[in-house]
Design a protein around this motif. Sequence first.
Motif, short mmCIF file in Angstrom:
data_model
loop_
_atom_site.label_atom_id
_atom_site.label_comp_id
_atom_site.label_asym_id
_atom_site.label_seq_id
_atom_site.Cartn_x
_atom_site.Cartn_y
_atom_site.Cartn_z
N ASP A 25 0.82 -1.21 0.00
CA ASP A 25 0.00 0.00 0.00
C ASP A 25 0.86 1.26 0.00
O ASP A 25 0.57 2.22 -0.74
N PHE A 26 1.88 1.30 0.83
CA PHE A 26 2.73 2.49 0.92
C PHE A 26 3.47 2.72 -0.39
O PHE A 26 3.61 3.86 -0.86
N THR A 27 3.94 1.64 -0.99
CA THR A 27 4.63 1.75 -2.28
C THR A 27 3.70 2.31 -3.34
O THR A 27 4.06 3.20 -4.12
N THR A 28 2.47 1.80 -3.37
CA THR A 28 1.47 2.29 -4.32
C THR A 28 1.17 3.76 -4.07
O THR A 28 1.11 4.58 -4.99
N PHE A 29 0.97 4.12 -2.80
CA PHE A 29 0.67 5.49 -2.42
C PHE A 29 1.78 6.44 -2.86
O PHE A 29 1.52 7.50 -3.45
N LEU A 30 3.03 6.09 -2.60
CA LEU A 30 4.16 6.94 -2.97
C LEU A 30 4.28 7.08 -4.49
O LEU A 30 4.56 8.17 -5.01
N LYS A 31 4.06 5.98 -5.20
CA LYS A 31 4.15 6.02 -6.66
C LYS A 31 3.11 6.96 -7.25
O LYS A 31 3.41 7.79 -8.12
N LEU A 32 1.87 6.86 -6.77
CA LEU A 32 0.78 7.69 -7.29
C LEU A 32 0.97 9.16 -6.93
O LEU A 32 0.78 10.05 -7.77
N ARG A 33 1.36 9.43 -5.68
CA ARG A 33 1.59 10.83 -5.30
C ARG A 33 2.81 11.38 -6.03
O ARG A 33 2.88 12.57 -6.34
N GLY A 34 3.75 10.50 -6.35
CA GLY A 34 4.91 10.94 -7.11
C GLY A 34 4.54 11.40 -8.51
O GLY A 34 5.19 12.28 -9.09
N GLU A 35 3.47 10.83 -9.06
CA GLU A 35 2.99 11.25 -10.38
C GLU A 35 2.20 12.54 -10.29
O GLU A 35 2.22 13.36 -11.21
N GLU A 36 1.52 12.75 -9.16
CA GLU A 36 0.61 13.90 -9.03
C GLU A 36 1.29 15.16 -8.49
O GLU A 36 0.83 16.27 -8.77
N ILE A 37 2.35 14.98 -7.70
CA ILE A 37 3.04 16.12 -7.08
C ILE A 37 4.19 16.58 -7.97
O ILE A 37 4.96 15.77 -8.49
N ARG A 38 4.31 17.88 -8.14
CA ARG A 38 5.36 18.45 -8.97
C ARG A 38 6.74 18.20 -8.37
O ARG A 38 6.88 18.02 -7.16
N GLY A 39 7.75 18.21 -9.22
CA GLY A 39 9.11 18.11 -8.74
C GLY A 39 9.41 19.23 -7.76
O GLY A 39 9.11 20.39 -8.02
N GLY A 40 9.96 18.87 -6.60
CA GLY A 40 10.20 19.86 -5.55
C GLY A 40 9.02 20.09 -4.64
O GLY A 40 9.13 20.80 -3.64
N GLY A 41 7.86 19.50 -4.97
CA GLY A 41 6.68 19.61 -4.11
C GLY A 41 6.87 18.84 -2.82
O GLY A 41 7.73 17.96 -2.72
N ARG A 42 6.06 19.17 -1.84
CA ARG A 42 6.23 18.58 -0.50
C ARG A 42 5.01 17.76 -0.10
O ARG A 42 3.89 17.99 -0.57
N MET A 43 5.26 16.82 0.83
CA MET A 43 4.18 16.02 1.39
C MET A 43 4.49 15.76 2.86
O MET A 43 5.63 15.41 3.22
N VAL A 44 3.50 15.94 3.72
CA VAL A 44 3.64 15.68 5.15
C VAL A 44 2.57 14.67 5.56
O VAL A 44 1.39 14.86 5.26
N LEU A 45 2.99 13.62 6.24
CA LEU A 45 2.08 12.56 6.67
C LEU A 45 2.20 12.37 8.18
O LEU A 45 3.31 12.27 8.71
N GLY A 46 1.06 12.30 8.85
CA GLY A 46 1.03 11.98 10.27
C GLY A 46 0.15 10.77 10.49
O GLY A 46 -1.00 10.75 10.05
N PHE A 47 0.68 9.72 11.13
CA PHE A 47 -0.08 8.48 11.25
C PHE A 47 0.45 7.63 12.41
O PHE A 47 1.57 7.81 12.88
#
Length: 310
Positions: A136-158
């Motif tokens: 799941d995490f691999t899939t999540f990172l791959k998809l967000r990697g396609e959607e977020i621009r180069g240099g874009g940021r992501m913060v996750l709390g879990f």
Amino acid sequence: MKIADLGCSSGPNTLLVISHIIEQLSKQEHAPREIQVFLNDLPDNDFNNLFKLMSTNTNTNTKNNNIECYIYGAPGSFYGRLFPNNNLHFAYSSTSFHWLSQIPQGLEKNTKENIYIATTSPPHVFEAYSKQFERDFTTFLKLRGEEIRGGGRMVLGFLGKSVADPTSKDEFKPYTLLSETLSAMVSEGLVKEDNLHSFNIPIFGPSIQEIEAAVESEGSFNLDKMEFVFVPWDAGEDCNNYEKTDTSGKIVAKCVRAFLEPLLVVHFGSSINVDRVFDVYAEKVEEHLSIDESSSYFFHVISLTRKTKT
């Protein structure tokens, strides 16, 4: 600027986060004049309630910050594509990402009275949950990697665990106590044993090592920063949603009920008395907290940057 809240839920906390982001952006020297915020959750989330709150909530008023904020609903699982390529500048998720896309395969009736990983669970149960998280995490990172621009940021709390060995410490004791509650109701004839043995919670709290390994292996993001906090089970005791007479046990029970009641109702159907379950559960939690007042959740907060795309 385009921002996504992944797993937004439907309460006022969502609006507080948006307000805080706008406030921080307004302090920047080159603050954007407009931002778009996409609120994502599963399709059965109460988006109507969210937008009703927005119409009356002053926290999302941007007039004083000189930033126009446009807010949209984006229903769908964050384990699937949600946005076009290179669309987002920033994405965040709070207390949602520990939910798996599904119950690990092969566990339908293999966890017996345990509804989640327990220190006494056999090795194949730990392995099944860990592998599901990795997928799941691999899939999540791959998809967000396609959607977020180069240099874009992501913060996750879990939610997570502080030790790599899940047999050494029960860091999800609230679920263990709920297992004990349901087992007691089986003994009283109030819950069917087969129903209990086939009930599993699709949640996984990874260790630091599991997070680091998945980010490095998938390769779309740099892991810039990782912190953790211990959050007391009854951390929300000052919240207006609770009665002044509520004990810590009742506060924890109300919190757990908020996200687990739908799963219990779907799985057990009309055969289960949900009120009775959480009354007994509150008593068990209260008893536990009288012995261990420091009981806390281990909570990861990680910051990632999308690698520059070539």
